[in-house]
Structures are given as C-alpha cells and as structure tokens.
Enzyme design. Structure first.
Site, PDB file in Angstrom:
ATOM      1  N   GLN A  78      -1.427  -1.157 -22.042  1.00  0.00           N
ATOM      2  CA  GLN A  78      -2.773  -1.700 -22.200  1.00  0.00           C
ATOM      3  C   GLN A  78      -3.750  -0.874 -21.373  1.00  0.00           C
ATOM      4  O   GLN A  78      -4.046  -1.195 -20.234  1.00  0.00           O
ATOM      5  CB  GLN A  78      -2.840  -3.170 -21.785  1.00  0.00           C
ATOM      6  CG  GLN A  78      -4.172  -3.773 -22.133  1.00  0.00           C
ATOM      7  CD  GLN A  78      -4.220  -5.267 -21.955  1.00  0.00           C
ATOM      8  OE1 GLN A  78      -3.219  -5.919 -21.734  1.00  0.00           O
ATOM      9  NE2 GLN A  78      -5.410  -5.815 -22.062  1.00  0.00           N
ATOM     10  N   PHE A  79      -4.243   0.203 -21.978  1.00  0.00           N
ATOM     11  CA  PHE A  79      -5.127   1.112 -21.265  1.00  0.00           C
ATOM     12  C   PHE A  79      -6.411   0.434 -20.825  1.00  0.00           C
ATOM     13  O   PHE A  79      -7.071   0.890 -19.894  1.00  0.00           O
ATOM     14  CB  PHE A  79      -5.406   2.376 -22.088  1.00  0.00           C
ATOM     15  CG  PHE A  79      -6.522   2.239 -23.081  1.00  0.00           C
ATOM     16  CD1 PHE A  79      -7.801   2.677 -22.760  1.00  0.00           C
ATOM     17  CD2 PHE A  79      -6.301   1.678 -24.324  1.00  0.00           C
ATOM     18  CE1 PHE A  79      -8.840   2.555 -23.672  1.00  0.00           C
ATOM     19  CE2 PHE A  79      -7.321   1.552 -25.240  1.00  0.00           C
ATOM     20  CZ  PHE A  79      -8.607   1.988 -24.913  1.00  0.00           C
ATOM     21  N   THR A  80      -6.777  -0.681 -21.448  1.00  0.00           N
ATOM     22  CA  THR A  80      -8.019  -1.353 -21.069  1.00  0.00           C
ATOM     23  C   THR A  80      -7.966  -1.902 -19.642  1.00  0.00           C
ATOM     24  O   THR A  80      -9.015  -2.187 -19.054  1.00  0.00           O
ATOM     25  CB  THR A  80      -8.374  -2.487 -22.048  1.00  0.00           C
ATOM     26  OG1 THR A  80      -7.317  -3.435 -22.079  1.00  0.00           O
ATOM     27  CG2 THR A  80      -8.633  -1.922 -23.446  1.00  0.00           C
TER      28      THR A  80
END
Length: 146
Positions: A78-80
C-alpha cells in the site's frame, strides 16, 4: 518502511473479483516502501511485525505476538502509506520508492516473515485489490522503521 498492522479475526484479499489470499486470526499488514529503504530495513520491519504484542493472554490485554497465537499474516502493498500530506489537499507520493525497488523490498519483507511464520499470505503487488477484514479490538498499530 512503514507498516500498518491490524489485528483481525479474519481477512481476505481479492483481485478482479477472485479471492487470492485469506487468513483467520492474525495480522493484516499494509506495507509502504520509501525511497531510502534497503534490505536491512525490510528485515527489521519483519522482525518488529512478528514481535508486536497485540494479542491478549490470560492476564493482559496485549501480551502475545502473532507467533505466540499461531496466527496468520496477510501482507498487502500500500504505497499510499508513504503519502506526504503536510501541504495542500492532494497527497504527494514523492517519499515512496519507485515501483521496481518497492516490489523488491516488499518481497524481501515477505521472505523475512516466512522465515519465522508458517502462515504468510500476500496480495498482488501493484494490483487493484479489494481487502476485507474484521479488525478485532479494534487494534491498529503503525510501525515505522527508519
């Protein structure tokens, strides 16, 4: 690297309406990789994830790790979680590692988990995933490893 741990009674991840992974009791671990992370960071985050005492024992609310309860671990990229939200209304993802490097360190993180935990499942790196979970407690812990 940053991991968001959620203690769950069950969880699953689907891609294109097909379930690709699931666990019962355990941890869902959302993982972000930053541009300055390396293999040492990935290993340290895995160690801290498996050692996190977020499960109850007979005496204390949180005194057991996922290994102590024979739980599963479901890892989701989850790069966010690497978002910089200090300015404006739109998050900046400048701190996030480039996709190829992020996947390499994500894979190292998963490998390190599997060295000590027999029940590790993953989502699909970079895919549009649907994650379903029952957060038990609720317990949600943010782990940062510089």
């Amino acid at each position: 690297m940053r991991a968001l741990l959620q203690k769950v009674s069950e969880a699953s991840v689907s891609v294109a309406d097909t379930e690709i992974a699931s666990i019962g009791l355990g941890l869902v671990v959302f993982v972000a990789v930053f541009h300055d992370d390396d293999e040492v960071t990935a290993r340290r985050l895995a160690e801290r994830t498996l050692a996190a005492r977020v499960f109850p024992d007979g005496n204390k609310a949180m005194n057991r790790s996922v290994l102590d309860v024979s739980g599963g671990v479901l890892v989701v990229s989850q790069f966010t979680l690497a978002a910089d939200t200090r300015r404006g209304n739109r998050p900046s993802f400048g701190p996030a590692a480039p996709p190829a490097r992020a996947q390499e360190l994500y894979d190292r993180f998963v490998e390190a988990l599997r060295e000590d935990c027999p029940d590790v499942s993953t989502g699909e790196f970079g895919a549009d995933m649907k994650v379903s979970l029952v957060n038990d407690g609720p317990v949600t812990i943010l782990l940062d490893v510089p």
